[in-house]
Structure formats: structure tokens, C-alpha cells
Design a protein around this motif. Structure first.
Motif, PDB file in Angstrom:
ATOM      1  N   GLN A   1       0.831  -1.285   0.134  1.00 27.07           N
ATOM      2  CA  GLN A   1       0.074  -0.058   0.162  1.00 27.07           C
ATOM      3  C   GLN A   1       0.776   1.275   0.108  1.00 27.07           C
ATOM      4  O   GLN A   1       0.594   2.172  -0.797  1.00 27.07           O
ATOM      5  CB  GLN A   1      -1.001   0.252   1.271  1.00 27.07           C
ATOM      6  N   GLN A   2       1.980   1.302   0.739  1.00 22.31           N
ATOM      7  CA  GLN A   2       2.746   2.400   0.778  1.00 22.31           C
ATOM      8  C   GLN A   2       3.519   2.551  -0.390  1.00 22.31           C
ATOM      9  O   GLN A   2       3.594   3.733  -0.917  1.00 22.31           O
ATOM     10  CB  GLN A   2       4.078   2.277   1.954  1.00 22.31           C
ATOM     11  N   HIS A   3       3.910   1.506  -1.169  1.00 23.52           N
ATOM     12  CA  HIS A   3       4.391   1.558  -2.495  1.00 23.52           C
ATOM     13  C   HIS A   3       3.576   1.961  -3.434  1.00 23.52           C
ATOM     14  O   HIS A   3       3.795   2.823  -4.268  1.00 23.52           O
ATOM     15  CB  HIS A   3       5.078   0.276  -2.748  1.00 23.52           C
ATOM     16  N   LYS A   4       2.332   1.634  -3.490  1.00 19.29           N
ATOM     17  CA  LYS A   4       1.294   2.120  -4.426  1.00 19.29           C
ATOM     18  C   LYS A   4       0.974   3.460  -3.991  1.00 19.29           C
ATOM     19  O   LYS A   4       1.003   4.302  -5.103  1.00 19.29           O
ATOM     20  CB  LYS A   4      -0.084   1.394  -3.994  1.00 19.29           C
ATOM     21  N   GLU A   5       0.935   3.887  -2.864  1.00 15.83           N
ATOM     22  CA  GLU A   5       0.673   5.488  -2.657  1.00 15.83           C
ATOM     23  C   GLU A   5       1.780   6.323  -3.013  1.00 15.83           C
ATOM     24  O   GLU A   5       1.125   7.283  -3.760  1.00 15.83           O
ATOM     25  CB  GLU A   5       0.363   5.750  -1.117  1.00 15.83           C
ATOM     26  N   ASP A   6       3.177   5.917  -2.621  1.00 13.89           N
ATOM     27  CA  ASP A   6       4.130   6.452  -3.373  1.00 13.89           C
ATOM     28  C   ASP A   6       4.219   6.818  -4.889  1.00 13.89           C
ATOM     29  O   ASP A   6       4.603   7.807  -5.401  1.00 13.89           O
ATOM     30  CB  ASP A   6       5.446   5.960  -2.866  1.00 13.89           C
ATOM     31  N   LYS A   7       3.933   5.433  -5.430  1.00 11.26           N
ATOM     32  CA  LYS A   7       3.723   5.494  -6.965  1.00 11.26           C
ATOM     33  C   LYS A   7       2.470   6.566  -7.556  1.00 11.26           C
ATOM     34  O   LYS A   7       2.992   7.261  -8.386  1.00 11.26           O
ATOM     35  CB  LYS A   7       3.613   4.221  -7.296  1.00 11.26           C
ATOM     36  N   VAL A   8       1.548   6.582  -6.766  1.00 10.22           N
ATOM     37  CA  VAL A   8       0.318   7.482  -7.121  1.00 10.22           C
ATOM     38  C   VAL A   8       0.584   8.749  -6.970  1.00 10.22           C
ATOM     39  O   VAL A   8       0.502   9.434  -7.923  1.00 10.22           O
ATOM     40  CB  VAL A   8      -0.989   6.760  -6.506  1.00 10.22           C
ATOM     41  N   THR A   9       1.430   8.904  -5.985  1.00  6.91           N
ATOM     42  CA  THR A   9       1.835  10.357  -5.646  1.00  6.91           C
ATOM     43  C   THR A   9       2.773  10.977  -6.776  1.00  6.91           C
ATOM     44  O   THR A   9       2.720  12.090  -7.343  1.00  6.91           O
ATOM     45  CB  THR A   9       2.448  10.377  -4.288  1.00  6.91           C
ATOM     46  N   ARG A  10       3.941  10.134  -7.194  1.00  8.36           N
ATOM     47  CA  ARG A  10       4.730  10.469  -8.179  1.00  8.36           C
ATOM     48  C   ARG A  10       3.995  10.645  -9.457  1.00  8.36           C
ATOM     49  O   ARG A  10       4.328  11.472 -10.164  1.00  8.36           O
ATOM     50  CB  ARG A  10       5.848   9.277  -8.038  1.00  8.36           C
ATOM     51  N   ILE A  11       3.245   9.513  -9.723  1.00 13.01           N
ATOM     52  CA  ILE A  11       2.304   9.723 -11.138  1.00 13.01           C
ATOM     53  C   ILE A  11       1.755  10.891 -11.225  1.00 13.01           C
ATOM     54  O   ILE A  11       1.344  11.927 -12.251  1.00 13.01           O
ATOM     55  CB  ILE A  11       1.289   8.419 -11.109  1.00 13.01           C
TER      56      ILE A  11
ATOM     57  N   GLU B   1       3.973  13.721 -11.554  1.00  8.76           N
ATOM     58  CA  GLU B   1       4.284  13.822 -13.199  1.00  8.76           C
ATOM     59  C   GLU B   1       3.237  14.222 -13.944  1.00  8.76           C
ATOM     60  O   GLU B   1       3.403  15.077 -14.933  1.00  8.76           O
ATOM     61  CB  GLU B   1       4.729  12.400 -13.574  1.00  8.76           C
ATOM     62  N   HIS B   2       1.919  13.953 -13.417  1.00 18.60           N
ATOM     63  CA  HIS B   2       0.788  14.391 -14.345  1.00 18.60           C
ATOM     64  C   HIS B   2       0.653  15.740 -14.260  1.00 18.60           C
ATOM     65  O   HIS B   2       0.143  16.304 -15.480  1.00 18.60           O
ATOM     66  CB  HIS B   2      -0.336  13.586 -14.048  1.00 18.60           C
ATOM     67  N   ILE B   3       0.615  16.327 -12.981  1.00 17.64           N
ATOM     68  CA  ILE B   3       0.639  17.918 -12.917  1.00 17.64           C
ATOM     69  C   ILE B   3       1.838  18.789 -13.787  1.00 17.64           C
ATOM     70  O   ILE B   3       1.471  19.535 -14.343  1.00 17.64           O
ATOM     71  CB  ILE B   3       0.503  18.249 -11.446  1.00 17.64           C
ATOM     72  N   LYS B   4       2.928  17.978 -13.648  1.00 16.22           N
ATOM     73  CA  LYS B   4       3.912  18.618 -14.388  1.00 16.22           C
ATOM     74  C   LYS B   4       3.887  18.532 -15.898  1.00 16.22           C
ATOM     75  O   LYS B   4       4.090  19.636 -16.707  1.00 16.22           O
ATOM     76  CB  LYS B   4       5.393  18.019 -14.249  1.00 16.22           C
ATOM     77  N   THR B   5       3.186  17.468 -16.259  1.00 17.99           N
ATOM     78  CA  THR B   5       3.119  17.333 -17.888  1.00 17.99           C
ATOM     79  C   THR B   5       1.883  18.091 -18.361  1.00 17.99           C
ATOM     80  O   THR B   5       2.192  18.818 -19.425  1.00 17.99           O
ATOM     81  CB  THR B   5       2.697  15.824 -18.149  1.00 17.99           C
ATOM     82  N   ILE B   6       0.607  18.265 -17.526  1.00 16.44           N
ATOM     83  CA  ILE B   6      -0.387  19.113 -17.785  1.00 16.44           C
ATOM     84  C   ILE B   6       0.069  20.655 -17.924  1.00 16.44           C
ATOM     85  O   ILE B   6      -0.224  21.506 -18.712  1.00 16.44           O
ATOM     86  CB  ILE B   6      -1.547  19.078 -16.892  1.00 16.44           C
ATOM     87  N   ARG B   7       1.120  21.137 -16.908  1.00 20.44           N
ATOM     88  CA  ARG B   7       1.509  22.418 -17.044  1.00 20.44           C
ATOM     89  C   ARG B   7       2.218  22.594 -18.157  1.00 20.44           C
ATOM     90  O   ARG B   7       2.129  23.789 -18.891  1.00 20.44           O
ATOM     91  CB  ARG B   7       2.262  22.569 -15.648  1.00 20.44           C
ATOM     92  N   LYS B   8       2.980  21.832 -18.642  1.00 18.94           N
ATOM     93  CA  LYS B   8       3.929  21.740 -19.730  1.00 18.94           C
ATOM     94  C   LYS B   8       3.052  21.974 -20.946  1.00 18.94           C
ATOM     95  O   LYS B   8       3.173  22.677 -21.965  1.00 18.94           O
ATOM     96  CB  LYS B   8       4.868  20.819 -19.945  1.00 18.94           C
ATOM     97  N   LEU B   9       2.111  21.078 -21.293  1.00 16.00           N
ATOM     98  CA  LEU B   9       1.367  21.160 -22.265  1.00 16.00           C
ATOM     99  C   LEU B   9       0.240  22.242 -22.376  1.00 16.00           C
ATOM    100  O   LEU B   9       0.262  22.921 -23.498  1.00 16.00           O
ATOM    101  CB  LEU B   9       0.372  19.963 -22.256  1.00 16.00           C
ATOM    102  N   THR B  10       0.018  22.987 -21.144  1.00 17.58           N
ATOM    103  CA  THR B  10      -0.812  24.168 -21.285  1.00 17.58           C
ATOM    104  C   THR B  10       0.047  25.469 -21.512  1.00 17.58           C
ATOM    105  O   THR B  10      -0.500  26.193 -22.398  1.00 17.58           O
ATOM    106  CB  THR B  10      -1.329  24.404 -19.637  1.00 17.58           C
ATOM    107  N   LYS B  11       1.377  25.363 -21.153  1.00 20.71           N
ATOM    108  CA  LYS B  11       2.119  26.251 -21.663  1.00 20.71           C
ATOM    109  C   LYS B  11       2.574  26.331 -23.212  1.00 20.71           C
ATOM    110  O   LYS B  11       2.682  27.293 -23.826  1.00 20.71           O
ATOM    111  CB  LYS B  11       3.494  26.310 -20.528  1.00 20.71           C
ATOM    112  N   LYS B  12       2.512  25.039 -23.565  1.00 25.21           N
ATOM    113  CA  LYS B  12       2.964  24.709 -24.814  1.00 25.21           C
ATOM    114  C   LYS B  12       1.877  25.056 -25.881  1.00 25.21           C
ATOM    115  O   LYS B  12       2.070  25.829 -26.879  1.00 25.21           O
ATOM    116  CB  LYS B  12       3.288  23.363 -25.142  1.00 25.21           C
ATOM    117  N   ARG B  13       0.439  24.888 -25.306  1.00 21.03           N
ATOM    118  CA  ARG B  13      -0.639  25.232 -26.313  1.00 21.03           C
ATOM    119  C   ARG B  13      -0.796  26.750 -26.268  1.00 21.03           C
ATOM    120  O   ARG B  13      -1.563  27.193 -27.187  1.00 21.03           O
ATOM    121  CB  ARG B  13      -1.740  24.733 -25.647  1.00 21.03           C
TER     122      ARG B  13
END
Length: 755
Positions: free
Chosen positions: A306-316, A319-331
């Protein structure tokens, strides 16, 4: 009816804190134990008291306690009590005794030991009583053996000395319940005397002791009852000298042996059942422990996952927020146009990078903030503040403010100006608003005629019964009617059976009241004949029944013993198989664990050997490195030191030789100069000439051997060349030149190369 009364013994008083000072019977082994007892008395909680705080007596808060703990100011031990160890006097006396034992010194006086009054006839009289030892009436020999008489009975009466007077008092060791209660492990058993010719039943229980049969339980009571029954049975046995009753004695003994075997088998079965219960409990406990360990392991693994899953979900998500921010800035700039900075927009928008830069682009607002901190002596120290205050002018510390003159609200004509009138109205409105704001919501007024109306307790709901259907009701009535019929038929059958059993009596009563005397006599004779026949038949039936009963008893005993034996054997086989199965399972589990453990042990040993070898290699490399480094340092130091010492020695020798040469050069004559020249010629030229002459002689002696070897080699080479072909003329010329050159130099010629 038996009544059991439990007598509770009062617990002994514990030791007091200062017994090591007051109690004359309290003794310690050394001054270290005395110091330990003193420390224990000083650190006891007897002098610690709770003093209530009257201001916060009923408080339950931690920072306002109800009481405070204080140490009592008074010492419970008076000042005149000696606090030193009482064993110093004994140590001094023992030292004097040892000194006088090994050294003769009449001036040393050993102090006498003074004992307190024993009070034999007073309060300590109970300590001097003991039961007498009667030698011939003791079941167990006494532990105390009297010393033998050392007086020779054959000696003359003059040599015999009179025995000393018996002392009036003596000191014996006692065991008190107050001090030595922990040393007594078994209850006291008083001594006893058995009257000759008697055998009390109580002596048969002499093998039972405290903790091993006493106090007696149910098993001991059953054993005592069996022993009593056996003694009674032994009393009923026929004597051995009566030959006619040997069979009876043998039968009784066989029967008693079977009973004892039955009892023993029952005990064995109980022991087996107890062992099986213990084994079942152990197996259940082991299974429970295994389940608990498995559950804990699964929980730990699940938590880790569960801890591994939570860490992985947090990391994902990051990364999702970072990617969305990059895409928004690129658009925002799809075409990739380069826009110039709009300085006006940046400074007008307070959320821009100018006012609020983002840390992820490398701007940290608090970086370098310490450079704006004012560090001055005038602000951090009291003397600096005084100095700063003294340097300021007076108008800073003592401001001179003049109140402005209030302008007249009323004009020259006596009218209030409109501006002043409006200001006054606004001030009144503002004051009213502030009053309403501070006033807040008013509390509701209490009702004058408010009364509490108690509601009655609600009644519980009325239980309801489900109404059965018509079919079930008809079926129940049919069943009740059938039961009545069966019950009536049973009563009718019982009456008919009773009538059939008493038919003869009914007929007899009818005939007795209905017939005449003659007929009554006939009936009486018939009755007697019938009774006689019935009596004979009953006797015959009784005999037959006795015979059948004896046969049935014999058959039943034999069959019962056989079935009992078979059932016990079956149970024994089942238990044996079950135990064998348990043992096989345990052995299999043990082998599996041993195999696993041996595998783990081998892996650990191999890993340990590898780690040891790695450690040895690493240590060896380190040691070799250190040795090489130290050797290089030492060799370099030795070489440098040797070179320096050699240079100094050569320089010193050269200076000495120069000095001697200069002195000789100054004081020598012509004859000495010629002598020096002759010595130099004799030392340098003549040896060199001798060496050259010797070399020429050796070379001349070796030349003939070299020529002989050259001829042999040339002959063999010419034979080989004739076999394999003639060499070219250029090669022959080169070989001849080499031979000539080698012969001219005095070196042996090299063999010709083979083709």
C-alpha cells in the motif's frame, strides 16, 4: 454433613527501615552491606509527604497541582544513636586474636566477649525446649550422634578425672517466623513414637510428603481407599497353610489382579487422554502461532505494498501535473512565435514574475535576506541603547507639540456653516453605528410562565401473534384428535391386560360368592392342588433361572472380557496410529525445517567465507600498500641519508687529503718528487703492462684451440653444404670475410647458416 473451616494465618510484619540500627538480632555481613542498608533507609519514601496546596486543592489541572511532594525536615533517627557498623569491634578482636596467634606479645590484651542476659526463665524460655531423643523408639535414626567416651575403663581410679559441672544455661540456634520465613520450604512434621505391637494406619502414608501427595487431592483419596480395600481383602484371604482353600485363594487373587489391571488400564487411559489433550493444545497453539505469524507477515506485506502504491500514485500525480502544466504552456504558443516582453503588463499584473517569481525557475525570494539584517551594537546591547539615547537631541525624546486652536463653528453672523453641520451629523451617525456594532445581539428574555411538561412514558407495543391459516388449524385439530384416540386406545389396552392378568382372581371371587359349601370345599382342594403345582413350577423355574443365570454370567463375563479387550486393543491401535501419524508429521516437518535450515546455514557459511576472503584480500591489499609505502619511505630516507653521509665523508676525506698534499707539496724535495713519480709509475703503468702481457699470453694459448674448433666446424659445414647444394659466390665471399674478421679479432667464427 462435613463443614470445612479455613484458617488464614496472619502475614508477618515486614522489616522496618532502621532495623539495622535498633534491632540487636539484625546483622549484616560487612560494612558494605551496612552502607547499602543506610543508603536504602535514606532513599526510602517514608519521609516523603504530600502537602496540599490550599489555593488549588480541588484542581485537576497539571499546571495547577492539588498537592506538592516535600521531604520531611525531621530525621527519624535521634542524634545520639550510633550510625556506625557494629562489626568493627568484632573485626578488631579477630585482628588481635590473629596477631597473638602468630606473635608472642604479652602486652596485648584480648577483650572478653560479653553476651547479653539470655533470660532463660523469662521471655526466652520457649527457645530452650526440645523433645528428648529416645534411641530405641525412633523409626528413623537420630541425626545427632553422641561422642564416644574417651576415658579408659581399665585405668586406675587415680588417673580418672571428675567430669565438669553441667552449665545451667546454654545458647541454641532458633528459627523465627519473623526473619527466616523464606528458608522453610516444607511444613514441620513432629516426631512420633509407635507403641510396640501396633501398626497405625497413618504410617502407611509416610511416603506422602508436602508437594508430593500432600495436601491430599482426589487421586490421593482414591489411592487411600484402594489401599484400605486391599488391606481388607488381604484380611479375608484364606491362610496359606490350608491346602483345601488354595483354589479359593487363587481365584480371589486372580479376581483381585484383574481388578487392579482394570484400575491400572483406567489410569493409563486417563494419562493417555491427558497427554492427547496436551498434544492437541500444543498443536492448536502452534497452528495459532503460525496463523498469527502468517497474518502479521501478510499485514506487513500489504502495508508495504500500500505504501509503495501510494508513493507511486503520488509520483504519477506529480508527473501528471507537471506534464499538464507543460502542455498548457505549450498550447499557449502553438505556432512557436517568439513574443517580446510586455513590461507594462508585467508591472501592472501583480501575479507576474516581476512581483511573484516562481521558485522552480531558479528564483528564491528569501535568498540573501540576511544582508538586510541590521546588526548594530546600539540595538543589541544595553550600553549601546544608552549611548544611542544620549546621542539623540532633546526634541526626539521630549517632543514639543502644541495643540491647534479650535476654529469657531459659528460664523460672524451667528449661523452654523453647512459643512460644520454636516460633519456633526456624520459624527453622530458614526457614533450610533459604533454603539450598535459593540452592542451586538441582545440575549432573549426569559419567559415568565415557563413550565416543564413531562411526557408520559410510552407504553410498549402490544405483542401480536400471527393468525394461522385454515389448513394449518384443521391439521392441528386432526392431530389432536388422533392423539386422543391413541391415548384412549392405550388406556383400553391397559385395562384389558389387567383384566386378563386377574381373570383367575375374578373367577375365584365369582365362584366363592356363588357356590355352596361342598363346592367351596372342592374349590379349596383344587386351589391347594393348583397352588402346589404353581409352587413346584416356581421352584423348577427358579432352578432353571439359577442355572441360566450362572451360564449367562459365565458367558457374559467371557464375552465382556473379550469385547473389553478387543475394544481396548482397537482404541490402543487407533491411538497408536494417531500418535504415529502425529510423530510422522512432526518428523517430516522437522526434516523439512532441518533441510531449510541446513540450506540457509550453507548459504550463510558460503557467504561468510566469501566475505571473510574478501575482507582478508582487502586487508592484505591495504597491508601490502602500507608496507610498500613505508618501505619506499624508508628506502628513500636511507638512500638520502646514505648519500648525504657519503658526500660529507668524501668531502671530509678530500679536505684531509688536500691538506696533507698541500703540506707534503710544501715540504718535499726533488728526491721525494722522483720517488713519488716512481711509485705512481710502479702502481699504475707497470700493472697495466702486466695485464696486457697476460692477456696476450692467454689469447695465444687459446688461439690453437680456436683454430682446431674452426676447422672441425668448417669441415662439417662443407659436408652439409655438399649434401644440400653449393651456396652462391656472394654468400661464400661474405662468409670468408666474416671468418677472416673473426680470426683477426681473436674470436671464434660463427657457424654457417643452414638453408
Amino acid at each position: 454433613m462435613s463443614v470445612t473451616q479455613t484458617i488464614n494465618k496472619a502475614a508477618s510484619n515486614p522489616s522496618r527501615t532502621h532495623d539495622y540500627l535498633y534491632d540487636p538480632l539484625f546483622s549484616v555481613s560487612s560494612d558494605r552491606d551496612h552502607a547499602r542498608a543506610t543508603f536504602k533507609a535514606h532513599t526510602s519514601v517514608d519521609r516523603i509527604k504530600r502537602v496540599p496546596e490550599y489555593n488549588t486543592m480541588f484542581s485537576s489541572l497539571r499546571h495547577h497541582p492539588r498537592f506538592s511532594v516535600r521531604l520531611g525536615p525531621t530525621d527519624p533517627v535521634p542524634a545520639y544513636i550510633n550510625r556506625q557498623w557494629r562489626g568493627y569491634a568484632d573485626q578488631a578482636r579477630e585482628a588481635l586474636v590473629r596477631y597473638t596467634t602468630f606473635n608472642y606479645d604479652p602486652s596485648v590484651q584480648i577483650p572478653q566477649v560479653s553476651y547479653p542476659d539470655a533470660e532463660v526463665s523469662g521471655r526466652n524460655r520457649y527457645q530452650y525446649f526440645r523433645r528428648p531423643i529416645i534411641p530405641f523408639l525412633q523409626q528413623v535414626p537420630p541425626d545427632v550422634l553422641l561422642a564416644t567416651n574417651k576415658v579408659d575403663p581399665l585405668a586406675p581410679p587415680e588417673s580418672q578425672q571428675a567430669a565438669g559441672p553441667t552449665p545451667m544455661t546454654r545458647t541454641v540456634a532458633i528459627q523465627t517466623d519473623y526473619r527466616d520465613s523464606e528458608t522453610q520450604t516444607e511444613p514441620y512434621s513432629p516426631e512420633y513414637v509407635v507403641r510396640p505391637g501396633s501398626a497405625p494406619e497413618l504410617l502407611t502414608l509416610a511416603t506422602l510428603t508436602f508437594g508430593r501427595g500432600l495436601p491430599a487431592g482426589l487421586a490421593e483419596v482414591e489411592m487411600i481407599e484402594r489401599a484400605r480395600a486391599k488391606r481388607a481383602w488381604e484380611a479375608t484371604l484364606p491362610p496359606l497353610n490350608d491346602v483345601s482353600q488354595l483354589d479359593k485363594r487363587r481365584k480371589m487373587m486372580d479376581e483381585q489382579e484383574r481388578k487392579e489391571w482394570a484400575i491400572r488400564e483406567a489410569e493409563i487411559e486417563k494419562l493417555q487422554e491427558a497427554r492427547l489433550e496436551v498434544l492437541k493444545k500444543l498443536l492448536q497453539q502452534r497452528e495459532q502461532n503460525h496463523r498469527e505469524l502468517t497474518t502479521k507477515r501478510l499485514d506487513r506485506l500489504w502495508t508495504k505494498k500500500q505504501q509503495h502504491k501510494e508513493d507511486k500514485v503520488t509520483r504519477i500525480r506529480r508527473e501528471h501535473i507537471k506534464t499538464i502544466r507543460k502542455l498548457t504552456k505549450k498550447r499557449l504558443n502553438v505556432e512557436g512565435k517568439v513574443e517580446r516582453r510586455d513590461i507594462t503588463h508585467d508591472y501592472s499584473n501583480h501575479a507576474s514574475q516581476t512581483y511573484a517569481p516562481i521558485s522552480r525557475v531558479g528564483v528564491f525570494l528569501d535568498r540573501g535576506s540576511e544582508q538586510y539584517v541590521v546588526k548594530s551594537r546600539h540595538l543589541t546591547t544595553y550600553e549601546g541603547l544608552l549611548e544611542l539615547e544620549g546621542s539623540l537631541p532633546d526634541f526626539v525624546t521630549q517632543p514639543r507639540i502644541r495643540a491647534p486652536k479650535q476654529r469657531s463653528v459659528v460664523g460672524k453672523d451667528g449661523y452654523v456653516k453647512r459643512k460644520n453641520r454636516r460633519e456633526k451629523e456624520l459624527a453622530e451617525i458614526y457614533e450610533e453605528m459604533q454603539k450598535n456594532k459593540l452592542k451586538g445581539d441582545e440575549a432573549p428574555k426569559p419567559l415568565r410562565f415557563l413550565q416543564k411538561i413531562e411526557k408520559p412514558i410510552p407504553r410498549p407495543p402490544t405483542p401480536s401473534v400471527e393468525v394461522p391459516s385454515q389448513e394449518e388449524e384443521d391439521q392441528e385439530l386432526a392431530v389432536i384428535f388422533l392423539q386422543k384416540l391413541i391415548r384412549g386406545k392405550a388406556v383400553q389396552n391397559m385395562m384389558f391386560e389387567g383384566k386378563e392378568k386377574r381373570r383367575e382372581l375374578i373367577l375365584e371371587l365369582q365362584s366363592t360368592h356363588a357356590l355352596q359349601e361342598a363346592q367351596q370345599q372342592m374349590k379349596k382342594s383344587e386351589k391347594e392342588a393348583i397352588l402346589t403345582l404353581q409352587r413346584q413350577r416356581q421352584m423348577h423355574q427358579h432352578k432353571e433361572s439359577n442355572i441360566d443365570e450362572g451360564l449367562a454370567d459365565l458367558e457374559g463375563a467371557a464375552i465382556g472380557d473379550m469385547l473389553d479387550f478387543l475394544s481396548k486393543e482397537l482404541i490402543r491401535l487407533q491411538e497408536e496410529r494417531r500418535i504415529h501419524a502425529f510423530s510422522m508429521l512432526a518428523e517430516r516437518q522437522r526434516r523439512i525445517r532441518e533441510a531449510e535450515e541446513s540450506g540457509r546455514r550453507q548459504v550463510e557459511e558460503r557467504r561468510r567465507r566469501e566475505e571473510d576472503e574478501i575482507f582478508k584480500q582487502v586487508i592484505g591489499v591495504h597491508q601490502e600498500t602500507v608496507d610498500t609505502y613505508l618501505q619506499d619511505i624508508i628506502i628513500g630516507s636511507v638512500d638520502a641519508t646514505a648519500e648525504r653521509q657519503a658526500r660529507e665523508e668524501v668531502q671530509r676525506k678530500a679536505e684531509q687529503i688536500n691538506d696533507i698534499a698541500y703540506e707534503i707539496e710544501e715540504s718535499r724535495t726533488k728526491l721525494q718528487s722522483e720517488e713519488i713519480v716512481s711509485e705512481l709509475v710502479h702502481s699504475f703503468l707497470l700493472p697495466e703492462v702486466q695485464k696486457q702481457t697476460t692477456r696476450e699470453k692467454v689469447k695465444t694459448q687459446q688461439r690453437k684451440h680456436l683454430l682446431a674448433a674452426h676447422k672441425v666446424v668448417h669441415k662439417e659445414g662443407e659436408g652439409v653444404m655438399a649434401m644440400h647444394g653449393q651456396p652462391s659466390s656472394a654468400t661464400e665471399d661474405k662468409v670468408m670475410e666474416d671468418k677472416a674478421t673473426q680470426e683477426g679479432e681473436g674470436k671464434p667464427a660463427s657457424p654457417e647458416p643452414e638453408k
